[in-house]
Write a protein that holds these residues in place. Structure first.
Motif, PDB file in Angstrom:
ATOM      1  N   ASP A 124      95.529  36.362  17.722  1.00 22.49           N
ATOM      2  CA  ASP A 124      95.645  37.638  17.020  1.00 22.49           C
ATOM      3  C   ASP A 124      94.726  37.535  15.815  1.00 22.49           C
ATOM      4  N   SER A 127      92.332  42.360  13.438  1.00 28.29           N
ATOM      5  CA  SER A 127      93.502  43.219  13.201  1.00 28.29           C
ATOM      6  C   SER A 127      93.482  44.020  11.893  1.00 28.29           C
ATOM      7  N   PRO A 128      92.429  44.818  11.649  1.00 28.08           N
ATOM      8  CA  PRO A 128      92.382  45.574  10.390  1.00 28.08           C
ATOM      9  C   PRO A 128      93.362  46.737  10.404  1.00 28.08           C
ATOM     10  N   ASN A 129      93.722  47.166   9.218  1.00 24.16           N
ATOM     11  CA  ASN A 129      94.517  48.378   9.134  1.00 24.16           C
ATOM     12  C   ASN A 129      93.570  49.553   9.293  1.00 24.16           C
ATOM     13  N   HIS A 138      88.211  41.233   5.533  1.00 27.29           N
ATOM     14  CA  HIS A 138      88.425  41.039   6.971  1.00 27.29           C
ATOM     15  C   HIS A 138      87.426  40.078   7.601  1.00 27.29           C
ATOM     16  N   TYR A 164      95.172  43.329  16.852  1.00 27.30           N
ATOM     17  CA  TYR A 164      96.470  43.977  16.598  1.00 27.30           C
ATOM     18  C   TYR A 164      96.258  44.966  15.449  1.00 27.30           C
ATOM     19  N   GLY A 166      96.232  47.763  12.715  1.00 28.66           N
ATOM     20  CA  GLY A 166      97.284  48.406  11.926  1.00 28.66           C
ATOM     21  C   GLY A 166      97.126  49.915  12.096  1.00 28.66           C
ATOM     22  N   GLU A 263      99.957  47.926  16.164  1.00 24.63           N
ATOM     23  CA  GLU A 263     101.342  48.041  15.668  1.00 24.63           C
ATOM     24  C   GLU A 263     102.089  49.231  16.264  1.00 24.63           C
ATOM     25  N   TYR A 313     107.005  45.598   8.874  1.00 20.24           N
ATOM     26  CA  TYR A 313     105.975  44.696   9.395  1.00 20.24           C
ATOM     27  C   TYR A 313     106.552  43.490  10.172  1.00 20.24           C
ATOM     28  N   ASP A 317     106.148  42.501  14.219  1.00 18.98           N
ATOM     29  CA  ASP A 317     105.564  41.233  14.655  1.00 18.98           C
ATOM     30  C   ASP A 317     106.483  40.500  15.643  1.00 18.98           C
ATOM     31  N   TYR A 335      97.748  33.170  14.882  1.00 19.53           N
ATOM     32  CA  TYR A 335      97.589  34.348  14.028  1.00 19.53           C
ATOM     33  C   TYR A 335      96.683  33.975  12.868  1.00 19.53           C
ATOM     34  N   THR A 337      95.244  35.162   9.398  1.00 28.26           N
ATOM     35  CA  THR A 337      95.292  36.162   8.316  1.00 28.26           C
ATOM     36  C   THR A 337      95.045  35.475   6.973  1.00 28.26           C
ATOM     37  N   GLN A 341      99.524  36.205   3.357  1.00 28.00           N
ATOM     38  CA  GLN A 341     100.577  36.560   4.320  1.00 28.00           C
ATOM     39  C   GLN A 341     101.351  35.344   4.837  1.00 28.00           C
ATOM     40  N   HIS A 344     105.126  35.754   4.927  1.00 30.37           N
ATOM     41  CA  HIS A 344     105.525  36.681   6.003  1.00 30.37           C
ATOM     42  C   HIS A 344     105.633  35.945   7.339  1.00 30.37           C
ATOM     43  N   PHE A 345     104.618  35.132   7.647  1.00 26.26           N
ATOM     44  CA  PHE A 345     104.638  34.426   8.935  1.00 26.26           C
ATOM     45  C   PHE A 345     105.725  33.352   8.963  1.00 26.26           C
TER      46      PHE A 345
END
Ligand code: ARG
Length: 570
Positions: A124, A127-129, A138, A164, A166, A263, A313, A317, A335, A337, A341, A344-345
């Motif tokens: 993954d 994966s930009p928003n 990015h 992935y 956003g 997402e 979020y 995931d 992943y 990033t 983050q 988060h992971f």
């Protein structure tokens, strides 16, 4: 070199068994212990015997002396015991023949390990928003992610690259407000991503002034979530526009994805996971929101549902990871990033484990540091972000300027300037430890002399030019090594596979950029000190051409691992 190391290790194990028949020493243990001495006077490979003295209950000096006695293995010229070290000197010609033969036989597979065969990796990355500018933040996920994909593919893994995107969230609410207020279809159709970025910047500035607009944006997004047809049609169109704009960048980098499942695709998969969290008693209500408490793991709670019941979020995931496991049955899910983050992971990986999914330990987060840019006036109309597209454009423009001075008649120079400009940015970026924060200095990245992309691409072109000038040569002739630069080049080429393994183990493309610099350095020293086309005799000339061809293949294979184009002419 790995096969040579293994063969040597096999012989060493035989000797050790003589010393102690009960010793449980494996060949792979010895291979791992073999070192490259810093000074070639100490040999090309060395075994520090003190590492075994405890197991064998014997002094290192004695172990080294026993191994050295009558030692013989393929490609070994001589070996000696010195102060508890067993030092091995390789036979330059035997090694050169082996390396050249292997490179010829394996071609674009030379250097490739095989441990990934039969296994699947899902990556993954990028994966930009969407609806937001594709900025230099990015760059890391895009090029590190793609490089990891190429490395794993090289090692035989089946790889699935997932972008992935956003494509869901309040940013679309904002964009819809902006579009309804100031936009029109034609401006976006013709202006493409620029028009979208303009709208996005304008609405963000306006929201900062007037908070009622933020409520409006949230309301538009809620309408989307509730299935409002007008907004969903608008959303779909905006997503398509964004993806198309990003494609230009991927094309410049030579990157394609196997899936664009973003997402927005997990609105349906989420409730099942939320229910499972509820069933297993993991879900707690905290101030109206649903969370998983992670205090005993030293982390703040993982937020699953907001007070209004909308998802977050981490929830998406978890649903996406579950779907990927079902779809691809991965052996590893990577992943990539920013390090921002990492928590988060760590949180949602923990939640997956607590949910009882046995694949929790196959999830890998690969973080990287931040990028800033110094000394360059890049358009900042997007606030403080710098678009990746503008960074590439500037690099290409500068390279085109340099080439215009150096080689104005070069055929296809626009394409080459693009490959070198983009390559310069990528190489500069990947020359650093991924976790370190980078300050981008364009002058340094573009220099043809430093440890840069242009320098290594130029070296590749040099190998091509030598080979095209020579035309056919006798490839069956025995090789003869007459200069130390030849040996040094051969040894460097022999170590490719070990670096590939190291890069995969540490999820670190920098290992490859550094190795490319080693090869380019070794080739250029050889090129400057050894006359190739004007060599003293045919045998020496054939050897040097064979080494040039091997260097070309190794550089080319390594370029492929880090999104660097093989420039045949510069
Ligand atoms: N879209 C996110 C961002 O730009 C990155 C997504 C990373 N991948 C993931 N599965 N969370 O910050």
């Amino acid at each position: 070199m790995l096969s040579i190391k293994n063969a040597i290790a096999g012989k060493i194990v035989e000797k050790i068994k003589l010393l102690n028949p009960d010793a449980t020493m494996e060949i792979s243990d010895i291979t791992a212990m073999l070192e490259y001495p810093p000074d070639s006077k100490m040999g090309d490979l060395a075994l520090p015997c003190f590492k075994m003295s405890k197991t064998l209950r014997m002094a290192p000096v004695k172990i080294a002396a026993t191994i050295a006695e009558g030692f013989d293995a393929p490609c070994v010229a001589r070996a000696e015991a010195v102060n508890g070290y067993f030092n091995i000197f390789l036979d330059g010609e035997a090694l050169a023949s082996k390396v050249v033969r292997e490179v010829r036989e394996k071609g674009d597979k030379y250097g490739a390990p095989t441990f990934g065969e039969g296994k699947t990796v899902v990556l993954d990355y990028s994966s930009p928003n969407l609806a937001k500018p594709f900025h230099i933040g990015h760059l890391g996920t895009t090029v590190i992610g793609h490089s990891l994909k190429m490395l794993h593919e090289f090692a035989g893994y089946k790889c699935i690259g997932i972008n992935y995107v956003g494509d869901w969230g309040t940013q679309f609410g904002k964009l819809i407000v902006a579009y309804k207020k100031w936009g029109d279809r034609e401006t976006v159709e013709t202006g493409g991503v620029d028009a979208l970025v303009d709208l996005y910047v304008k609405i963000n500035n306006a929201v900062a002034e007037d908070s009622a607009l933020a409520d409006e944006a949230r309301a538009e997004f809620c309408k989307m979530e509730a299935g409002d047809e007008e907004n969903l049609a608008l959303w779909k169109w905006l997503v398509e526009k964004s993806i198309k704009a990003n494609d230009e960048i991927y094309k410049q980098l030579g990157i394609t994805f196997d899936s664009y499942k973003g997402e927005s695709c997990y609105t349906e998969g989420m409730p099942v996971q939320v229910q499972k969290l509820r069933d297993t008693g993991l879900l707690k209500i905290d101030d109206g929101a649903s969370i998983v408490d992670l205090e005993q793991y030293g982390m703040p709670p993982c937020l699953i549902l907001k007070r209004d019941g909308s998802s977050l979020y981490p929830t998406r995931d978890i649903a996406a990871a579950y779907d990927r496991k079902q779809t691809y049955d991965f052996d590893k899910a990577i992943y990539v990033t920013s390090a921002g983050q990492s928590l988060h992971f760590a949180q949602w990986f923990k939640v997956v484990e607590l949910m009882g999914y046995d694949w929790y330990d196959k999830l890998v987060h690969v973080p990287y540091g931040t990028v800033s840019i110094n000394g360059e006036k890049l358009a900042t109309r997007t606030g403080n972000v710098i678009l990746l597209r503008d960074l590439f454009a500037l690099a290409i423009e500068k390279v085109a300027g340099i080439m215009e001075e150096k080689n104005p008649n070069l055929e296809g120079k626009e394409k080459i300037a693009e490959q070198i400009g983009v390559g310069a940015v990528v190489f500069y970026y990947l020359s650093n430890n991924r976790i370190r924060d980078i300050n981008f200095v364009m002058e340094d990245a573009l220099s043809f002399e430093g440890n840069t992309g242009p320098y290594v691409q130029y070296t590749y072109a040099r190998t091509c030019s030598v080979l095209s000038k020579s035309g056919d040569y006798d490839k069956s002739a025995a090789l003869t090594i007459t200069a130390p630069e030849e040996s040094e080049l051969v040894k460097t080429l022999a170590r490719f596979e070990e670096h590939v393994i190291d890069a995969i183990d540490s999820y670190e493309p920098m290992v490859i950029t550094r190795y490319i610099l080693d090869v380019a350095g070794a080739y250029n020293r050889f090129y400057h000190n050894c006359s190739i086309l004007g060599a003293e005799n045919e045998q020496i000339k054939n050897t040097r051409l064979a080494l040039t061809e091997a260097a070309k293949t190794v550089l080319g294979n390594a370029f492929g691992l880090i999104c660097l184009a093989k420039t045949e002419k510069v």
